[in-house]
Enzyme design. Sequence first.
Site, PDB file in Angstrom:
ATOM      1  N   LYS A 169      -3.423  -5.894  21.505  1.00  0.00           N
ATOM      2  CA  LYS A 169      -2.028  -5.973  21.081  1.00  0.00           C
ATOM      3  C   LYS A 169      -1.069  -5.427  22.133  1.00  0.00           C
ATOM      4  O   LYS A 169       0.070  -5.076  21.824  1.00  0.00           O
ATOM      5  CB  LYS A 169      -1.857  -5.219  19.751  1.00  0.00           C
ATOM      6  CG  LYS A 169      -2.700  -5.805  18.624  1.00  0.00           C
ATOM      7  CD  LYS A 169      -2.491  -5.060  17.324  1.00  0.00           C
ATOM      8  CE  LYS A 169      -3.348  -5.662  16.205  1.00  0.00           C
ATOM      9  NZ  LYS A 169      -3.102  -5.009  14.904  1.00  0.00           N
ATOM     10  N   ARG A 223      -3.788   0.369   5.121  1.00  0.00           N
ATOM     11  CA  ARG A 223      -3.459  -1.053   5.231  1.00  0.00           C
ATOM     12  C   ARG A 223      -3.979  -1.805   4.005  1.00  0.00           C
ATOM     13  O   ARG A 223      -4.969  -1.412   3.381  1.00  0.00           O
ATOM     14  CB  ARG A 223      -4.095  -1.665   6.499  1.00  0.00           C
ATOM     15  CG  ARG A 223      -3.661  -1.005   7.798  1.00  0.00           C
ATOM     16  CD  ARG A 223      -2.168  -1.160   8.067  1.00  0.00           C
ATOM     17  NE  ARG A 223      -1.775  -2.536   8.179  1.00  0.00           N
ATOM     18  CZ  ARG A 223      -1.851  -3.257   9.299  1.00  0.00           C
ATOM     19  NH1 ARG A 223      -2.339  -2.703  10.397  1.00  0.00           N
ATOM     20  NH2 ARG A 223      -1.459  -4.509   9.329  1.00  0.00           N
ATOM     21  N   PRO A 267       2.256  -7.832  14.893  1.00  0.00           N
ATOM     22  CA  PRO A 267       1.655  -9.034  15.468  1.00  0.00           C
ATOM     23  C   PRO A 267       0.194  -8.804  15.838  1.00  0.00           C
ATOM     24  O   PRO A 267      -0.183  -7.725  16.302  1.00  0.00           O
ATOM     25  CB  PRO A 267       2.502  -9.285  16.729  1.00  0.00           C
ATOM     26  CG  PRO A 267       3.785  -8.583  16.471  1.00  0.00           C
ATOM     27  CD  PRO A 267       3.441  -7.390  15.637  1.00  0.00           C
ATOM     28  N   GLU A 268      -0.619  -9.831  15.623  1.00  0.00           N
ATOM     29  CA  GLU A 268      -2.030  -9.730  16.002  1.00  0.00           C
ATOM     30  C   GLU A 268      -2.205 -10.243  17.433  1.00  0.00           C
ATOM     31  O   GLU A 268      -1.268 -10.735  18.062  1.00  0.00           O
ATOM     32  CB  GLU A 268      -2.880 -10.495  14.998  1.00  0.00           C
ATOM     33  CG  GLU A 268      -2.619  -9.998  13.575  1.00  0.00           C
ATOM     34  CD  GLU A 268      -3.788 -10.114  12.631  1.00  0.00           C
ATOM     35  OE1 GLU A 268      -4.930 -10.286  13.080  1.00  0.00           O
ATOM     36  OE2 GLU A 268      -3.546 -10.011  11.416  1.00  0.00           O
TER      37      GLU A 268
END
Length: 269
Positions: free
Chosen positions: A52, A258, A2-3
Amino acid sequence: MPEGHTLHRLAKAHQRRFAGAPVAVSSPQGRFAAEASLVDGQVLVRAEAYGKHLFHDYGPHGTVHVHLGLYGTFSEMKLPVTEPVGQVRMRMVGRTQWTDLRGPTRCELLTSGEVDAIMARLGPDPLRRDADPDKAFARISRSKTSLAALLMDQSVLAGVGNVYRAEVLFRHGIAPMLPGRSLDSALWKDIWSDLVFLMRDGVRTGRIDTVAPEHLPEVMGRAAREDRHGGEVYVYRRAGLPCYVCGTPIAHSELVGRNLYWCPHCQAS
């Protein structure tokens, strides 16, 4: 993972539903049981997010720190409480609502000093009013590292993840591999302002939307995006598909472990 907007949405929801009253805290799974017993029945003073990270402040009794990681989720329900399903790390029961936390990377009870130490390691968060964008630019402007990597470094900028990283670079026509020190301060201010705008919208809607009105499905006559993350985006997870602006196939590579997406034409420099 989640951002930042997701954690700020959770903080706002937990502040509204649980703060200002005693909260029953338990750990049906057992892994957080000892810490949960220390805040069980205490008043939740404040719920807040930084990047986060989510913090539940119980005043002198400590602060519960949660990092969802890749698999962590909160499920929010109204009373009455039901039996736990699955591995529930932490359960919170308030006056009218209850929530179960499953699968986080971190769920721990910290002192105020330990909370301060976590926050001190993080860069400015575009969703916090106390954020100082100049602090991030000071790091960026001295670095030979690519801007794409720097935007994902939580010690440089907190809360920005893979989606916001890819989309804000596209929206400003910036090549992902541009060294940080080649970014001028005026463009950084534009990037920061855009992140504040996009991420606040994400907090409001619960999804990430980055396309301009003229590129929406109903305007372009295209199908809406189908993705578990939701939202309309320009490049994220669109490898090989035509750019909405120029038609060039969206490129993809891996950077620092990523996935990275960009338009080779729109982001040529």
